[in-house]
Scaffold this motif. Structure first.
Motif, PDB file in Angstrom:
ATOM      1  N   GLN A 183       0.479  -1.321   0.138  1.00  8.94           N
ATOM      2  CA  GLN A 183       0.461  -0.141   0.354  1.00  8.94           C
ATOM      3  C   GLN A 183       0.906   1.184   0.186  1.00  8.94           C
ATOM      4  OE1 GLN A 183      -2.364  -1.253   3.311  1.00  8.94           O
ATOM      5  NE2 GLN A 183      -3.773  -2.117   1.878  1.00  8.94           N
ATOM      6  N   GLU A 184       1.828   1.558   0.330  1.00 13.52           N
ATOM      7  CA  GLU A 184       3.045   2.049   1.017  1.00 13.52           C
ATOM      8  C   GLU A 184       3.848   2.370  -0.776  1.00 13.52           C
ATOM      9  OE1 GLU A 184       4.944   5.694   1.760  1.00 13.52           O
ATOM     10  OE2 GLU A 184       3.096   4.895   2.907  1.00 13.52           O
ATOM     11  N   ALA A 185       3.784   1.082  -1.826  1.00 12.36           N
ATOM     12  CA  ALA A 185       4.427   1.733  -3.096  1.00 12.36           C
ATOM     13  C   ALA A 185       3.733   2.008  -3.325  1.00 12.36           C
ATOM     14  CB  ALA A 185       4.775   0.232  -3.505  1.00 12.36           C
ATOM     15  N   ILE A 186       2.002   1.514  -3.527  1.00 12.29           N
ATOM     16  CA  ILE A 186       0.926   2.379  -4.195  1.00 12.29           C
ATOM     17  C   ILE A 186       1.094   3.730  -4.155  1.00 12.29           C
ATOM     18  CG2 ILE A 186      -1.628   2.244  -5.289  1.00 12.29           C
ATOM     19  CD1 ILE A 186      -1.167  -0.426  -3.834  1.00 12.29           C
ATOM     20  N   ARG A 187       1.021   4.651  -2.686  1.00  7.05           N
ATOM     21  CA  ARG A 187       1.032   5.309  -2.764  1.00  7.05           C
ATOM     22  C   ARG A 187       2.250   6.110  -3.248  1.00  7.05           C
ATOM     23  NH1 ARG A 187      -1.405   3.934   2.230  1.00  7.05           N
ATOM     24  NH2 ARG A 187       0.888   3.279   3.343  1.00  7.05           N
ATOM     25  N   GLN A 188       3.354   5.847  -3.225  1.00  5.90           N
ATOM     26  CA  GLN A 188       4.368   6.321  -3.456  1.00  5.90           C
ATOM     27  C   GLN A 188       3.757   5.939  -5.482  1.00  5.90           C
ATOM     28  OE1 GLN A 188       6.331   8.275  -2.068  1.00  5.90           O
ATOM     29  NE2 GLN A 188       5.456   8.264  -0.158  1.00  5.90           N
ATOM     30  N   LEU A 189       3.709   5.231  -5.912  1.00  9.09           N
ATOM     31  CA  LEU A 189       3.738   5.252  -7.395  1.00  9.09           C
ATOM     32  C   LEU A 189       2.595   6.443  -7.591  1.00  9.09           C
ATOM     33  CD1 LEU A 189       3.861   1.518  -8.092  1.00  9.09           C
ATOM     34  CD2 LEU A 189       5.261   3.476  -8.991  1.00  9.09           C
ATOM     35  N   ARG A 236      11.451  11.388  -9.371  1.00  8.16           N
ATOM     36  CA  ARG A 236      12.400  10.390  -8.194  1.00  8.16           C
ATOM     37  C   ARG A 236      12.312   9.991  -7.314  1.00  8.16           C
ATOM     38  NH1 ARG A 236      16.359  13.102 -12.842  1.00  8.16           N
ATOM     39  NH2 ARG A 236      15.605  12.766 -14.209  1.00  8.16           N
ATOM     40  N   GLY A 237      11.982  10.903  -6.143  1.00  6.03           N
ATOM     41  CA  GLY A 237      12.303  10.061  -4.840  1.00  6.03           C
ATOM     42  C   GLY A 237      11.430   9.217  -4.802  1.00  6.03           C
ATOM     43  N   ALA A 238       9.851   9.789  -5.020  1.00 10.55           N
ATOM     44  CA  ALA A 238       9.008   8.777  -5.215  1.00 10.55           C
ATOM     45  C   ALA A 238       9.048   8.049  -5.213  1.00 10.55           C
ATOM     46  CB  ALA A 238       7.464   9.553  -5.770  1.00 10.55           C
ATOM     47  N   ARG A 250      11.153   5.784  -3.391  1.00 13.28           N
ATOM     48  CA  ARG A 250      10.579   5.055  -1.901  1.00 13.28           C
ATOM     49  C   ARG A 250       9.429   3.799  -1.942  1.00 13.28           C
ATOM     50  NH1 ARG A 250      10.700  10.940  -1.733  1.00 13.28           N
ATOM     51  NH2 ARG A 250       8.445  11.085  -1.738  1.00 13.28           N
ATOM     52  N   ALA A 251       9.234   4.076  -3.279  1.00  7.60           N
ATOM     53  CA  ALA A 251       7.773   3.103  -3.998  1.00  7.60           C
ATOM     54  C   ALA A 251       8.745   1.854  -4.307  1.00  7.60           C
ATOM     55  CB  ALA A 251       7.346   3.362  -5.435  1.00  7.60           C
ATOM     56  N   GLN A 252       9.268   1.737  -4.847  1.00  4.76           N
ATOM     57  CA  GLN A 252      10.382   0.775  -5.259  1.00  4.76           C
ATOM     58  C   GLN A 252      11.011  -0.049  -3.749  1.00  4.76           C
ATOM     59  OE1 GLN A 252      13.626   0.973  -7.713  1.00  4.76           O
ATOM     60  NE2 GLN A 252      14.163  -1.084  -7.610  1.00  4.76           N
ATOM     61  N   SER A 253      11.463   0.533  -2.323  1.00  3.00           N
ATOM     62  CA  SER A 253      11.915   0.147  -1.205  1.00  3.00           C
ATOM     63  C   SER A 253      10.612   0.012  -0.668  1.00  3.00           C
ATOM     64  CB  SER A 253      12.426   1.537  -0.789  1.00  3.00           C
ATOM     65  OG  SER A 253      13.012   1.363   1.142  1.00  3.00           O
ATOM     66  N   ALA A 254       9.535   0.939  -0.897  1.00  2.00           N
ATOM     67  CA  ALA A 254       8.599  -0.379  -0.263  1.00  2.00           C
ATOM     68  C   ALA A 254       7.669  -1.983  -0.323  1.00  2.00           C
ATOM     69  CB  ALA A 254       7.536   0.060  -0.239  1.00  2.00           C
ATOM     70  N   PHE A 255       8.566  -1.687  -2.305  1.00  2.00           N
ATOM     71  CA  PHE A 255       7.869  -2.978  -2.946  1.00  2.00           C
ATOM     72  C   PHE A 255       8.523  -4.139  -2.504  1.00  2.00           C
ATOM     73  CE2 PHE A 255       8.398  -6.035  -6.469  1.00  2.00           C
ATOM     74  CZ  PHE A 255       7.880  -6.488  -6.393  1.00  2.00           C
ATOM     75  N   GLU A 256      10.177  -3.910  -2.041  1.00  2.00           N
ATOM     76  CA  GLU A 256      11.359  -4.802  -1.677  1.00  2.00           C
ATOM     77  C   GLU A 256      11.309  -5.120  -0.303  1.00  2.00           C
ATOM     78  OE1 GLU A 256      14.857  -2.120  -2.698  1.00  2.00           O
ATOM     79  OE2 GLU A 256      14.637  -2.945  -4.944  1.00  2.00           O
ATOM     80  N   LYS A 257      10.675  -4.685   0.413  1.00  2.00           N
ATOM     81  CA  LYS A 257      10.388  -4.864   1.831  1.00  2.00           C
ATOM     82  C   LYS A 257       9.157  -6.411   1.729  1.00  2.00           C
ATOM     83  CE  LYS A 257      11.684  -0.834   3.575  1.00  2.00           C
ATOM     84  NZ  LYS A 257      11.022  -0.067   5.189  1.00  2.00           N
ATOM     85  N   ALA A 258       8.175  -5.859   0.712  1.00  2.00           N
ATOM     86  CA  ALA A 258       7.088  -6.688   0.618  1.00  2.00           C
ATOM     87  C   ALA A 258       7.344  -8.044  -0.295  1.00  2.00           C
ATOM     88  CB  ALA A 258       5.865  -6.649   0.698  1.00  2.00           C
ATOM     89  N   ARG A 278      -1.207  -3.756 -10.723  1.00  2.00           N
ATOM     90  CA  ARG A 278      -0.202  -5.245 -10.905  1.00  2.00           C
ATOM     91  C   ARG A 278      -0.202  -5.189  -9.142  1.00  2.00           C
ATOM     92  NH1 ARG A 278       4.297  -5.769 -14.255  1.00  2.00           N
ATOM     93  NH2 ARG A 278       2.550  -6.912 -15.290  1.00  2.00           N
ATOM     94  N   LEU A 279       0.297  -4.395  -8.796  1.00  2.00           N
ATOM     95  CA  LEU A 279       0.186  -3.725  -6.695  1.00  2.00           C
ATOM     96  C   LEU A 279      -1.068  -3.764  -6.351  1.00  2.00           C
ATOM     97  CD1 LEU A 279       3.038  -1.090  -6.563  1.00  2.00           C
ATOM     98  CD2 LEU A 279       3.441  -3.800  -6.680  1.00  2.00           C
ATOM     99  N   GLN A 280      -1.723  -3.344  -7.055  1.00  2.00           N
ATOM    100  CA  GLN A 280      -3.152  -2.840  -6.391  1.00  2.00           C
ATOM    101  C   GLN A 280      -3.692  -4.486  -6.180  1.00  2.00           C
ATOM    102  OE1 GLN A 280      -4.968  -0.206  -5.183  1.00  2.00           O
ATOM    103  NE2 GLN A 280      -6.055  -1.915  -4.202  1.00  2.00           N
ATOM    104  N   SER A 281      -3.447  -5.636  -7.686  1.00  2.00           N
ATOM    105  CA  SER A 281      -3.550  -6.573  -7.239  1.00  2.00           C
ATOM    106  C   SER A 281      -3.793  -7.263  -6.280  1.00  2.00           C
ATOM    107  CB  SER A 281      -3.593  -6.848  -8.946  1.00  2.00           C
ATOM    108  OG  SER A 281      -2.624  -7.442  -9.228  1.00  2.00           O
TER     109      SER A 281
END
Length: 132
Positions: free
Chosen positions: A46-52, A67-69, A72-80, A125-128
């Protein structure tokens, strides 16, 4: 010995605090159950989606801020991704590839009409994954 009698409440309080800290450390480092990691992964997605979303809004006007957003989205995705890799390895690989492609395109200052469709597709894709 009289010193010990006068200080025994402090000694007991110190021991209780030490045991409490040790117990908290053990609890924090315990292996997590599948349900706990699924909740954590969903939160990171959900954080990755917000940043996207922020990336999609800002890229056309301010690519540098976007680029910063994206980072941050990529970092959140990598955590998940650690949790998701067990159940959905193909989705994790595709998401990682999409993030890499977006990073390369933003570094090359590609036009918004090239980047935004890829970012929207990744967001869907992330939302799904969140909804499953």
């Amino acid at each position: 010995m009289s010193w010990l009698r006068a200080q025994w409440p402090l000694v007991l309080a110190g021991l209780a605090t030490g045991f409490g800290l040790l117990g908290g450390l053990v609890w924090g480092l315990r292996p997590r159950t599948e349900a706990e990691t699924a909740v954590l992964a969903r939160r990171e997605l959900q954080e990755a989606i917000r940043q996207l979303d922020r990336f999609l809004e800002t890229y056309p006007a301010a690519p540098g801020e976007a680029r910063g957003a994206l980072q941050r989205a990529q970092s959140a995705f990598e955590k998940a991704a650690g949790h998701l890799a067990l159940a959905r390895p193909m989705d994790v690989q595709q998401g990682a590839a999409d993030f890499q492609q977006l990073q390369a395109l933003t570094a090359a200052s590609a036009p918004p009409e090239t980047i935004l469709p890829i970012a929207r597709q990744l967001r869907e894709r992330l939302q799904s994954l969140v909804e499953e």
